[in-house]
Design an enzyme around this catalytic site. Structure first.
Site, mmCIF file in Angstrom:
data_model
loop_
_atom_site.group_PDB
_atom_site.id
_atom_site.type_symbol
_atom_site.label_atom_id
_atom_site.label_comp_id
_atom_site.label_asym_id
_atom_site.label_seq_id
_atom_site.Cartn_x
_atom_site.Cartn_y
_atom_site.Cartn_z
ATOM 1 N N PHE A 149 0.859 -1.186 0.000
ATOM 2 C CA PHE A 149 0.000 0.000 0.000
ATOM 3 C C PHE A 149 0.894 1.234 0.000
ATOM 4 O O PHE A 149 1.643 1.463 0.941
ATOM 5 C CB PHE A 149 -0.948 0.056 1.207
ATOM 6 C CG PHE A 149 -1.845 1.275 1.122
ATOM 7 C CD1 PHE A 149 -3.014 1.249 0.385
ATOM 8 C CD2 PHE A 149 -1.477 2.478 1.730
ATOM 9 C CE1 PHE A 149 -3.803 2.388 0.251
ATOM 10 C CE2 PHE A 149 -2.263 3.618 1.603
ATOM 11 C CZ PHE A 149 -3.439 3.567 0.864
ATOM 12 N N ASP A 236 9.301 3.142 2.054
ATOM 13 C CA ASP A 236 8.079 3.889 2.353
ATOM 14 C C ASP A 236 7.791 3.714 3.842
ATOM 15 O O ASP A 236 7.246 2.701 4.273
ATOM 16 C CB ASP A 236 6.914 3.368 1.503
ATOM 17 C CG ASP A 236 5.622 4.134 1.788
ATOM 18 O OD1 ASP A 236 5.563 4.894 2.790
ATOM 19 O OD2 ASP A 236 4.644 3.964 1.019
ATOM 20 N N LYS A 265 2.310 11.240 7.229
ATOM 21 C CA LYS A 265 1.532 10.990 8.443
ATOM 22 C C LYS A 265 2.119 11.673 9.694
ATOM 23 O O LYS A 265 1.961 12.872 9.859
ATOM 24 C CB LYS A 265 1.331 9.488 8.629
ATOM 25 C CG LYS A 265 0.466 8.922 7.481
ATOM 26 C CD LYS A 265 -0.100 7.559 7.708
ATOM 27 C CE LYS A 265 -1.134 7.233 6.625
ATOM 28 N NZ LYS A 265 -0.826 6.091 5.811
HETATM 29 C C1 PLP Z 1 -0.969 6.129 4.315
HETATM 30 C C2 PLP Z 1 0.136 5.613 3.502
HETATM 31 C C3 PLP Z 1 0.484 6.207 2.262
HETATM 32 C C4 PLP Z 1 -0.330 7.305 1.631
HETATM 33 O O1 PLP Z 1 -0.412 8.448 2.407
HETATM 34 P P1 PLP Z 1 -1.582 9.514 2.115
HETATM 35 O O2 PLP Z 1 -1.207 10.687 2.987
HETATM 36 O O3 PLP Z 1 -2.869 8.861 2.515
HETATM 37 O O4 PLP Z 1 -1.541 9.825 0.673
HETATM 38 C C5 PLP Z 1 1.590 5.727 1.596
HETATM 39 N N1 PLP Z 1 2.305 4.701 2.079
HETATM 40 C C6 PLP Z 1 2.000 4.097 3.249
HETATM 41 C C7 PLP Z 1 2.842 2.967 3.740
HETATM 42 C C8 PLP Z 1 0.893 4.523 3.990
HETATM 43 O O5 PLP Z 1 0.564 3.904 5.124
#
Ligand code: PLP
Length: 416
Positions: A149, A236, A265
């Site tokens: 994700f 990520d 985040k």
């Molecule tokens: C939440 C998330 C994203 C995307 O972030 P948004 O601010 O919702 O666009 C990307 N990678 C990971 C691992 C995430 O948990």
């Protein structure tokens, strides 16, 4: 799915009805309407208090409405909010210095959302591949993992294997090779046979997939393989970063320094959209003026907020707290699992955890359990049907964890 519905107050019901009527139906929230948050707690419109065990997908690691972070935001909001990058602002340079030294990189490229930061990292990786590594134009491939994700843009969903995220959103962006997660050999095989690999994009723990923790050594081994093949290791850490897993970054558990680090985040403590791509000069310098940007990226509020949010992580020793309380939580959950067969598995690292419920992914049992948690004052949400993520703000205390374990066991016992 037929979900059991709570007895909602007319106030909650009316507010949910408004969302249903006027908002796109791209989410399926638990029927709880929140109006206030403080630390590990949130309150609904009827004044009922809950433990937040989602933390806005780990954006609120520092706790809701942290006074230092909100203070920094209010002060900056009353001074200067947005200049665009057409001009300099007095907050950006100090933030860029702070965040790069904090994570040990030469440079940062500031964006707003996690998905934007992932897109930025992919563009950076491709440009580096053509201009530095020497891959023929338009032939660069980036390796990604199954069940990843990384966000919701058209390019990012191009390499997702979540059918509901992809269906009827094509045609998709080319240039990605998918391999199984937690499989060093699969990576090695692609690297050995394909000369056009630019990067390897990976989540150190797959959060959305249900908090899937790879085998120990996976990150270090895949990083070493990338290094050997002159391929960029792109982590990520939007969900796993900023102390969530018991270290500042999840890659720190294996002493890995990624070539490109993606954060989002909790870099703002959940008060404002802030994301960042960090890397060293030999990669970042491929981006020249006019080649990439964002109106809001690096704005003065974001800069002030992110410094405050990162300071809180250090001042309050949140990584240490997450490491210790994660052990306490998993020990307690395993004890519950030994008494209640509804939990088939407990997994996680630090305060990023999940329980797997004894049902298949199509069952609504996990949803109904979350409804029961909510009734007893704890908010969590199922992911991929039968997994419930348990990820409270990192400012939680041991006695609060114990209280939450009691809530979880009491709720599960209602399903026997
Ligand atoms: C939440 C998330 C994203 C995307 O972030 P948004 O601010 O919702 O666009 C990307 N990678 C990971 C691992 C995430 O948990």
């Amino acid at each position: 799915m037929t979900h059991t519905e709570q007895n909602l107050s007319s106030k909650s019901e009316a507010l949910i009805a408004k969302e249903n009527q006027y908002g796109a139906h791209n989410y399926h929230p638990l029927p709880v309407v929140l109006e206030r948050g403080e630390g590990v707690y949130v309150w609904d419109v009827d004044g009922k208090k809950y433990y937040d065990f989602l933390s806005a997908y780990s954006a609120v690691n520092q706790g809701h409405c942290h006074p230092k972070i909100v203070g920094a935001m209010v002060k900056q909001a009353q001074t200067l909010t947005l200049t665009s990058r057409a001009f300099h602002n007095d907050q950006l340079g100090p933030y860029e210095e702070y965040v790069t030294k904090y994570f040990g990189f030469d440079k940062v490229l500031p964006m707003n959302t996690g998905a934007e930061a992932v897109e930025t990292a992919l563009k950076l990786c491709r440009k580096w591949a053509y201009e530095i590594k020497g891959i023929p134009e338009n032939e660069a491939q980036i390796i990604v993992c199954e069940n990843n994700f990384h966000g919701r843009t058209t390019t990012i969903i191009s390499f997702s294997n979540d059918e509901s995220a992809r269906k009827n959103f094509g045609p998709f962006t080319a240039g990605f090779i998918k391999i199984p997660y937690d499989d060093v050999e699969a990576l090695e095989n692609v690297l050995k046979t394909n000369k056009n690999i630019a990067g390897f994009l990976v989540e150190p723990i797959q959060g959305e997939a249900g908090v899937y923790v790879p085998a120990e050594g996976y990150l270090a081994k895949t990083k070493a393989l990338c290094e050997a093949h002159n391929v960029l290791f792109i982590a990520d850490e939007v969900q796993t970063g900023i102390a969530r897993t018991g270290k500042l970054l999840a890659v720190n558990h294996e002493n890995v320094q990624p070539d490109i680090l993606i954060l989002g985040k909790a870099i703002s403590g959940g008060v404002y959209p802030v994301s960042a791509v960090l890397t060293n000069d030999h990669i970042m310098n491929v981006i020249k003026p006019g080649q990439h940007g964002s109106t809001f990226g690096g704005n003065p509020i974001a800069a002030a907020v992110a410094i405050a949010a990162l300071e809180v992580v250090k001042e309050e020793d949140l990584a240490q707290n997450a490491a210790y309380l994660g052990e306490v939580l998993r020990t307690g959950l395993n004890e519950i699992a030994s008494r209640n067969s509804l939990i088939t598995l407990v997994r996680g690292k630090g305060l990023l955890n999940a329980i797997v419920i004894n049902c298949d992914e199509e069952s609504d049992l996990a949803w109904n359990i979350c409804m029961k948690f909510s009734e007893y004052g704890l908010l969590a949400k199922p992911t991929h049907g039968n997994k419930i993520r348990l990820a409270p703000p990192l400012v939680i205390t041991e006695s609060q964890i114990q209280e939450c374990l009691d809530i979880i066991e009491r709720a599960l016992n209602d399903f026997r």
